[in-house]
Design an enzyme around this catalytic site. Structure first.
Site, PDB file in Angstrom:
ATOM      1  N   SER A 189      13.318  29.324   0.872  1.00  0.00           N
ATOM      2  CA  SER A 189      11.967  29.295   1.443  1.00  0.00           C
ATOM      3  C   SER A 189      11.067  30.355   0.826  1.00  0.00           C
ATOM      4  O   SER A 189      11.497  31.483   0.536  1.00  0.00           O
ATOM      5  CB  SER A 189      12.010  29.534   2.955  1.00  0.00           C
ATOM      6  OG  SER A 189      12.731  28.518   3.617  1.00  0.00           O
ATOM      7  N   GLU A 209       3.881  32.556  -1.359  1.00  0.00           N
ATOM      8  CA  GLU A 209       2.759  31.649  -1.577  1.00  0.00           C
ATOM      9  C   GLU A 209       1.591  32.187  -0.755  1.00  0.00           C
ATOM     10  O   GLU A 209       1.658  32.243   0.472  1.00  0.00           O
ATOM     11  CB  GLU A 209       3.074  30.224  -1.149  1.00  0.00           C
ATOM     12  CG  GLU A 209       1.897  29.279  -1.360  1.00  0.00           C
ATOM     13  CD  GLU A 209       2.176  27.839  -0.954  1.00  0.00           C
ATOM     14  OE1 GLU A 209       1.280  27.222  -0.344  1.00  0.00           O
ATOM     15  OE2 GLU A 209       3.280  27.354  -1.231  1.00  0.00           O
ATOM     16  N   ALA A 259       5.096  13.073  -9.146  1.00  0.00           N
ATOM     17  CA  ALA A 259       5.092  13.432 -10.566  1.00  0.00           C
ATOM     18  C   ALA A 259       5.983  14.635 -10.851  1.00  0.00           C
ATOM     19  O   ALA A 259       6.395  14.852 -11.996  1.00  0.00           O
ATOM     20  CB  ALA A 259       3.665  13.709 -11.025  1.00  0.00           C
TER      21      ALA A 259
END
Length: 253
Positions: free
Chosen positions: A39, A75, A163
């Site tokens: 994570s 992040e 993708a």
């Protein structure tokens, strides 16, 4: 006491963006069942005014030092409050740091403002988590995201997600499972909890692939997409995408 993995982040934000930070909020795995071995530390900062190019460059340089490697990957997303309150779609993101973009950052790329439909599910998770690291509760600085905007944002991101299937297999499969779960139930769940919901609904031939992704996420198995599992990855992803399309067409349960 700062949340684990954020001890460098809060002072960095206050030092880099002085007098403009309204709130800093934890979200993601840390607030949806707990951090797993793979994570990220997911953090949203809400600010009064856009960062300068120099401030963004400094954030990137400092985050490259403290994110990833032996430390938890970070992040970090920064939004200007006026870009998301009052809410409109698509919202604009002011800054993004994520480890999957490390190569670009090391080449000197500095992320700037851009439209980001992905903010719809992210802000929804921030509001649900209600986990301020600094500042007032998130509901005091953010508007709720209309459910229809949440739905269209997560569906719109599916092609870009698929993708990346070959390079980020585990995360793509689990995120597809979470998208299907959110569309069907209206709940935003941890990735492994979403897989728990999806697995009984998968044809038997697709279950080993998603079960392995879940086990790796939980730290129960080493990540391996060998000759046994690899041929089933794309068919499993295809089934999940079709389930998402079908659920989006008929609406929430």
């Amino acid at each position: 006491m700062p949340a684990p993995g954020t001890q460098h982040l809060l002072p960095l934000l206050h030092r880099t963006l002085p007098d403009t930070v309204l709130g800093i909020y934890l979200h993601g795995s840390a607030t949806l069942g707990g951090l797993r071995p793979h994570s990220d530390i997911d953090v949203l900062a809400v600010v009064r005014e856009p960062a300068t190019h120099a401030q963004r460059r400094f954030l990137v340089q400092e985050l490259l030092k403290v994110s990833g490697g032996a430390a938890r990957p970070v992040e970090l997303i920064v939004v200007v409050q006026d870009e998301v309150r009052p809410w409109r779609f698509p919202p604009t993101r002011d800054f993004l740091y994520g480890e999957w973009l490390r190569d670009e950052y090391e080449r000197g790329v500095v992320p700037g403002p851009e439209p980001s439909p992905d903010l719809a599910p992210l802000l929804t998770m921030v509001l649900l988590a209600d986990a301020p690291l600094y500042g007032p509760p998130p509901a005091d600085v953010l508007d709720p995201v209309p459910h229809e905007d949440l739905r269209r944002a997560i569906v719109a991101g599916v092609p870009e997600l698929v993708a990346e299937l070959d390079t980020d297999t585990r995360n793509v499969l689990l995120t597809l499972a979470r998208i299907w779960t959110t569309l069907a139930t209206g709940a935003v769940r941890a990735k492994d909890a979403a897989a728990d919901w999806v697995l009984p609904r998968l044809p038997a031939e697709h279950r080993p692939v998603l079960a392995h992704a879940r086990a790796v996420y939980r730290g129960d198995e080493a990540e391996r997409w060998d000759d046994t599992l690899a041929p089933g990855v794309r068919p499993c992803a295809g089934f999940l995408v079709r389930a998402i399309e079908d659920q989006a067409a008929k609406g929430s349960a």
